[in-house]
Design a protein around this motif. Sequence first.
Motif, PDB file in Angstrom:
ATOM      1  N   ASN A 133       0.847  -1.185   0.000  1.00  0.00           N
ATOM      2  CA  ASN A 133       0.000   0.000   0.000  1.00  0.00           C
ATOM      3  C   ASN A 133       0.885   1.237   0.000  1.00  0.00           C
ATOM      4  O   ASN A 133       1.663   1.447   0.933  1.00  0.00           O
ATOM      5  CB  ASN A 133      -0.906  -0.004   1.246  1.00  0.00           C
ATOM      6  CG  ASN A 133      -1.942   1.101   1.225  1.00  0.00           C
ATOM      7  OD1 ASN A 133      -1.627   2.242   0.924  1.00  0.00           O
ATOM      8  ND2 ASN A 133      -3.173   0.754   1.546  1.00  0.00           N
ATOM      9  N   VAL A 134       0.782   2.057  -1.055  1.00  0.00           N
ATOM     10  CA  VAL A 134       1.647   3.232  -1.179  1.00  0.00           C
ATOM     11  C   VAL A 134       1.418   4.202  -0.021  1.00  0.00           C
ATOM     12  O   VAL A 134       2.366   4.682   0.598  1.00  0.00           O
ATOM     13  CB  VAL A 134       1.398   3.926  -2.533  1.00  0.00           C
ATOM     14  CG1 VAL A 134       2.172   5.237  -2.616  1.00  0.00           C
ATOM     15  CG2 VAL A 134       1.796   3.004  -3.683  1.00  0.00           C
ATOM     16  N   ARG A 135       0.171   4.500   0.272  1.00  0.00           N
ATOM     17  CA  ARG A 135      -0.124   5.420   1.369  1.00  0.00           C
ATOM     18  C   ARG A 135       0.238   4.796   2.723  1.00  0.00           C
ATOM     19  O   ARG A 135       0.616   5.491   3.660  1.00  0.00           O
ATOM     20  CB  ARG A 135      -1.594   5.808   1.333  1.00  0.00           C
ATOM     21  CG  ARG A 135      -1.951   6.587   0.083  1.00  0.00           C
ATOM     22  CD  ARG A 135      -3.423   6.921  -0.004  1.00  0.00           C
ATOM     23  NE  ARG A 135      -3.725   7.622  -1.251  1.00  0.00           N
ATOM     24  CZ  ARG A 135      -4.932   8.056  -1.606  1.00  0.00           C
ATOM     25  NH1 ARG A 135      -5.966   7.851  -0.798  1.00  0.00           N
ATOM     26  NH2 ARG A 135      -5.108   8.684  -2.749  1.00  0.00           N
ATOM     27  N   GLY A 136       0.144   3.485   2.807  1.00  0.00           N
ATOM     28  CA  GLY A 136       0.536   2.802   4.034  1.00  0.00           C
ATOM     29  C   GLY A 136       2.022   2.948   4.319  1.00  0.00           C
ATOM     30  O   GLY A 136       2.430   3.019   5.479  1.00  0.00           O
ATOM     31  N   ALA A 137       2.849   2.985   3.261  1.00  0.00           N
ATOM     32  CA  ALA A 137       4.288   3.169   3.457  1.00  0.00           C
ATOM     33  C   ALA A 137       4.574   4.520   4.095  1.00  0.00           C
ATOM     34  O   ALA A 137       5.401   4.636   5.002  1.00  0.00           O
ATOM     35  CB  ALA A 137       5.017   3.050   2.119  1.00  0.00           C
ATOM     36  N   LEU A 138       3.875   5.563   3.633  1.00  0.00           N
ATOM     37  CA  LEU A 138       4.047   6.893   4.222  1.00  0.00           C
ATOM     38  C   LEU A 138       3.594   6.905   5.675  1.00  0.00           C
ATOM     39  O   LEU A 138       4.324   7.365   6.568  1.00  0.00           O
ATOM     40  CB  LEU A 138       3.266   7.926   3.412  1.00  0.00           C
ATOM     41  CG  LEU A 138       3.248   9.352   3.976  1.00  0.00           C
ATOM     42  CD1 LEU A 138       4.656   9.907   4.067  1.00  0.00           C
ATOM     43  CD2 LEU A 138       2.368  10.260   3.126  1.00  0.00           C
ATOM     44  N   LEU A 139       2.398   6.382   5.934  1.00  0.00           N
ATOM     45  CA  LEU A 139       1.868   6.362   7.292  1.00  0.00           C
ATOM     46  C   LEU A 139       2.756   5.537   8.214  1.00  0.00           C
ATOM     47  O   LEU A 139       3.090   5.963   9.333  1.00  0.00           O
ATOM     48  CB  LEU A 139       0.442   5.806   7.290  1.00  0.00           C
ATOM     49  CG  LEU A 139      -0.229   5.653   8.657  1.00  0.00           C
ATOM     50  CD1 LEU A 139      -0.366   7.005   9.338  1.00  0.00           C
ATOM     51  CD2 LEU A 139      -1.590   4.982   8.512  1.00  0.00           C
ATOM     52  N   GLY A 140       3.149   4.355   7.766  1.00  0.00           N
ATOM     53  CA  GLY A 140       3.984   3.483   8.596  1.00  0.00           C
ATOM     54  C   GLY A 140       5.327   4.101   8.900  1.00  0.00           C
ATOM     55  O   GLY A 140       5.825   4.006  10.033  1.00  0.00           O
ATOM     56  N   GLY A 141       5.946   4.748   7.907  1.00  0.00           N
ATOM     57  CA  GLY A 141       7.241   5.376   8.127  1.00  0.00           C
ATOM     58  C   GLY A 141       7.167   6.488   9.159  1.00  0.00           C
ATOM     59  O   GLY A 141       7.983   6.554  10.076  1.00  0.00           O
ATOM     60  N   LEU A 142       6.187   7.365   9.004  1.00  0.00           N
ATOM     61  CA  LEU A 142       6.048   8.482   9.941  1.00  0.00           C
ATOM     62  C   LEU A 142       5.753   7.988  11.357  1.00  0.00           C
ATOM     63  O   LEU A 142       6.322   8.491  12.336  1.00  0.00           O
ATOM     64  CB  LEU A 142       4.946   9.436   9.472  1.00  0.00           C
ATOM     65  CG  LEU A 142       5.212  10.158   8.138  1.00  0.00           C
ATOM     66  CD1 LEU A 142       4.017  11.016   7.754  1.00  0.00           C
ATOM     67  CD2 LEU A 142       6.479  10.998   8.203  1.00  0.00           C
ATOM     68  N   LEU A 143       4.873   6.984  11.470  1.00  0.00           N
ATOM     69  CA  LEU A 143       4.546   6.447  12.792  1.00  0.00           C
ATOM     70  C   LEU A 143       5.757   5.795  13.446  1.00  0.00           C
ATOM     71  O   LEU A 143       6.017   5.986  14.638  1.00  0.00           O
ATOM     72  CB  LEU A 143       3.408   5.432  12.677  1.00  0.00           C
ATOM     73  CG  LEU A 143       1.998   5.991  12.500  1.00  0.00           C
ATOM     74  CD1 LEU A 143       1.005   4.851  12.316  1.00  0.00           C
ATOM     75  CD2 LEU A 143       1.596   6.857  13.691  1.00  0.00           C
ATOM     76  N   LEU A 144       6.506   5.034  12.657  1.00  0.00           N
ATOM     77  CA  LEU A 144       7.661   4.331  13.216  1.00  0.00           C
ATOM     78  C   LEU A 144       8.706   5.323  13.718  1.00  0.00           C
ATOM     79  O   LEU A 144       9.296   5.136  14.794  1.00  0.00           O
ATOM     80  CB  LEU A 144       8.272   3.408  12.158  1.00  0.00           C
ATOM     81  CG  LEU A 144       9.119   2.249  12.676  1.00  0.00           C
ATOM     82  CD1 LEU A 144       8.236   1.246  13.410  1.00  0.00           C
ATOM     83  CD2 LEU A 144       9.847   1.564  11.529  1.00  0.00           C
ATOM     84  N   GLY A 145       8.938   6.392  12.949  1.00  0.00           N
ATOM     85  CA  GLY A 145       9.899   7.398  13.384  1.00  0.00           C
ATOM     86  C   GLY A 145       9.474   8.089  14.663  1.00  0.00           C
ATOM     87  O   GLY A 145      10.279   8.277  15.588  1.00  0.00           O
ATOM     88  N   VAL A 146       8.205   8.461  14.754  1.00  0.00           N
ATOM     89  CA  VAL A 146       7.706   9.170  15.931  1.00  0.00           C
ATOM     90  C   VAL A 146       7.674   8.263  17.154  1.00  0.00           C
ATOM     91  O   VAL A 146       8.114   8.644  18.246  1.00  0.00           O
ATOM     92  CB  VAL A 146       6.297   9.746  15.643  1.00  0.00           C
ATOM     93  CG1 VAL A 146       5.672  10.287  16.921  1.00  0.00           C
ATOM     94  CG2 VAL A 146       6.376  10.851  14.592  1.00  0.00           C
ATOM     95  N   ILE A 147       7.171   7.045  16.982  1.00  0.00           N
ATOM     96  CA  ILE A 147       7.068   6.118  18.117  1.00  0.00           C
ATOM     97  C   ILE A 147       8.441   5.793  18.686  1.00  0.00           C
ATOM     98  O   ILE A 147       8.631   5.723  19.904  1.00  0.00           O
ATOM     99  CB  ILE A 147       6.334   4.832  17.689  1.00  0.00           C
ATOM    100  CG1 ILE A 147       4.856   5.137  17.430  1.00  0.00           C
ATOM    101  CG2 ILE A 147       6.466   3.748  18.752  1.00  0.00           C
ATOM    102  CD1 ILE A 147       4.121   3.998  16.738  1.00  0.00           C
TER     103      ILE A 147
END
Length: 339
Positions: A282-296
């Motif tokens: 999922n292209v949008r999932g890659a963006l969401l997952g990346g941002l969440l992983l960095g913040v968490i």
Amino acid sequence: MLATLIHAVPQLVPADGEWITFDVNSFAQNFWSATFDGLTFGAIYALVALGYTLVYGVLNLINFAHSEVFIVGCYGVVFTLAGLGFGPSAPNLDIWSIILNLLLAMLVGMAASALTAFLLERLAYRPLRKKNAPRLVFLITAIGASFVIQYLFFIWRGPNPEPAVIMFKPTPVFDVFGTIIDSQQLVIVIAAVIMMIVVDQFIRRSRTGRGIRAVAQDPDTATLMGVNKERIIVTTFVIGGVLAGAAALFYVMKIPSGVQYNGGFVLGIKAFAAAVLGGIGNVRGALLGGLLLGVIGNYGQILLGNSQWTDVVAFVVLVLVLLVRPEGILGTSLARSKA
């Protein structure tokens, strides 16, 4: 033997006797700085994660060599900047000269990563597809290719990181609740988000994007409908390489002395985790997952009082999310993406 183990135990325990310092006050004080710094790293993870997502969506292949596609781009960026006169201190250039130099370095990084991804597909994966090799063989080949590229750089450049290259000195732009947001953070996050939006719209609206989605859904039927499957596969690898090359510039911008032969391995694992967290394929999932992983990850290291907890917290959250929602947060595959 027992006495040796007993004497070794105190060395494994921190001097203050605490493994974890659950510091809520420090977390509250550094919340916004951790958030924005996490978004900066998360944007880099997201760009690399997109390469994993696209290849998995089309071939159901976890391309573990994509981390080396990324690190090749990093070397391209470092060599280009060093050739342009950048070094351990920020150059005395006007803003337009810096922008032109960075664009040139980005183009070189993109070209290096895209070429690596193209050769990887041609030399490692295409012969296996022609022989209808099992998926396990593809996975083993990906891991092998990753180590081959790593140790070619080890032989060429040695084990030490490349000398630092400082592109520009970050300047404060504005503050949020007393936290300064600098120009470096804005450049990385905004540029990464724009690139992700462009790729998302390309996949959803262009003719090539429709071909990618068709091959992801049913390669045999797509071929019967006139889609050149091999060309689509190569295009997918190249797009992932281009984005990895862009991420390489931002990575060097954030960590000027972080480029070494095995430097892409850990970041590649994080990017893959980001793709899985958001929804692999999922292209949008890659963006969401990346941002969440960095913040968490940033939240975890501040809350627990040690930077070594960054990856632990991020991956624990990943496991917990997958236990609840195995397909990832967004979950829609590339094949079912709508225009």
